[in-house]
Design an enzyme around this catalytic site. Structure first.
Site, short mmCIF file in Angstrom:
data_model
loop_
_atom_site.label_atom_id
_atom_site.label_comp_id
_atom_site.label_asym_id
_atom_site.label_seq_id
_atom_site.Cartn_x
_atom_site.Cartn_y
_atom_site.Cartn_z
CE LYS A 175 -3.66 -2.32 2.19
NZ LYS A 175 -4.39 -2.94 3.42
CD GLN A 190 -3.21 -4.21 6.82
OE1 GLN A 190 -3.44 -3.25 6.11
NE2 GLN A 190 -3.75 -5.31 6.27
CG ASP A 247 -10.31 -0.57 4.66
OD1 ASP A 247 -9.86 -0.97 3.36
OD2 ASP A 247 -9.61 -1.32 5.52
#
Ligand code: NAD
Length: 301
Positions: free
Chosen positions: A53, A97, A120
């Site tokens: 990422k 995460q 997200d």
């Protein structure tokens, strides 16, 4: 022979577009977009995902504000960090995460993220926006699947779609997005009886069960569009590979001869998930600085 969708290629072209948007808007905004990825503990797969990422951010000109904290970090400290990132004017997207180390509850931390910085798309408000068809950051993996299908010209209107998996991360938002595209959607899960009978009715099949090579020839009908969301590393085979090869939820070699369209693993949905994370962060930055690009769709045209 099925058309094999190239997620890597589409992700690269989305990155190019993002890089152009960022470079054009940076002057007016006075800064590039910023994405903060919060990693807690030592889950090895997470380490690889976070590194990917951050590399992708660097390619398009998004600044990374990564933080890697020890597994024993107390909840209160993580909550404070999320609040600091919410208030940080340089940060447009925040990503926690997952999975978190045992004993840490992800729910309240995800809820503490400012919904406008929810890179997200997993905040309750943003899932509600998806349910109601309102604009907002979308869950990256299903949004990536929709972009792949749209780019390949797959028409979902009136199609019978089956989503295998009902997680909040993938299955549920996937089903909502397919429904919004006018597919008729059935969601299968671990308690579904006779999965193969159900999936054989699918014209579009999304496998997101998290079970390596679950879906085989017995689960599909001729002409099906198959999206394999699963990603697993098989145990190493000393004769062939030392690291263990990657596979999905689909037995590709069995299903491909029946399919009209199929996504591979690796190189299908995975790169699109990362691309959509960049899209969500860039859209948030555009909103913040009134740069005109208001939705994910604006960035995908
Ligand atoms: P999860 O474990 O949270 O959910 C799995 C879902 O599948 C559950 O709803 C469960 O009921 C259902 N399920 C499990 N076994 C089943 C079976 N035998 N038959 C029918 N349904 C069954 O997993 P998740 O977070 O939704 O992820 C699913 C998969 O997608 C995993 O392999 C994960 O690694 C992968 N994933 C990939 C990406 C990507 O970018 N490619 C992103 C997110 C997740």
């Amino acid at each position: 022979m099925a058309t094999v969708l190239d997620g890597k290629l589409l992700a690269a072209s989305i990155e190019q577009r993002l890089a152009a948007v960022i470079s054009a808007g940076k002057g007016r905004a006075g800064r590039p977009p910023g994405l903060a990825v919060l990693r807690v503990g030592e889950d090895p797969a997470s380490g690889v995902y976070v590194a990917n990422k951050e590399k992708a951010c660097a390619r398009v000109g998004i600044r990374s504000f990564g933080q890697h904290l020890p597994a024993e970090t107390p909840y209160a400290q993580l909550h404070t960090i999320v609040e600091q990132l919410n208030a940080d004017q340089q940060v447009d997207g925040i990503l926690l995460q997952l999975p978190l180390p045992k004993g840490l509850d992800e729910g309240p931390l995800l809820a503490a993220i400012n919904p406008d910085k929810d890179a997200d798309g997993l905040h309750t408000l943003n899932l509600g926006r998806l349910l109601k068809g309102e604009t907002g950051p979308r869950s990256c993996t299903p949004a990536g699947v929709m972009a792949l299908l749209a780019t390949a010209g797959v028409n979902l209107e009136g199609k019978r779609a089956v989503v295998v998996g009902r997680s909040i991360l993938v299955g549920q938002p996937m089903a909502l997005m397919l429904q919004a595209a006018n597919a008729t959607v059935t969601v299968a899960h671990s308690r579904t009886r006779d999965l193969a009978t159900l999936t054989r009715q699918a014209e579009v099949l999304v496998a997101a069960a998290g079970c390596p090579r679950l879906i085989g020839a017995e689960h599909v009908s001729k002409g099906v569009v198959v999206v394999d969301v699963g990603i697993h590393r098989l145990p190493p085979d000393p004769q062939k590979d030392l690291k263990g090869r990657l596979c999905g939820d689909v037995r590709f070699e069995e299903v491909e001869p029946f399919a009209a369209v199929i996504t591979p693993v690796p190189g299908g949905v995975g790169p699109m998930t990362v691309a959509m994370l960049l899209v969500n962060s860039t859209v948030a930055w555009c909103h913040q600085h009134h740069l005109g690009l208001g939705t994910i769709e604006d960035l995908l045209v």
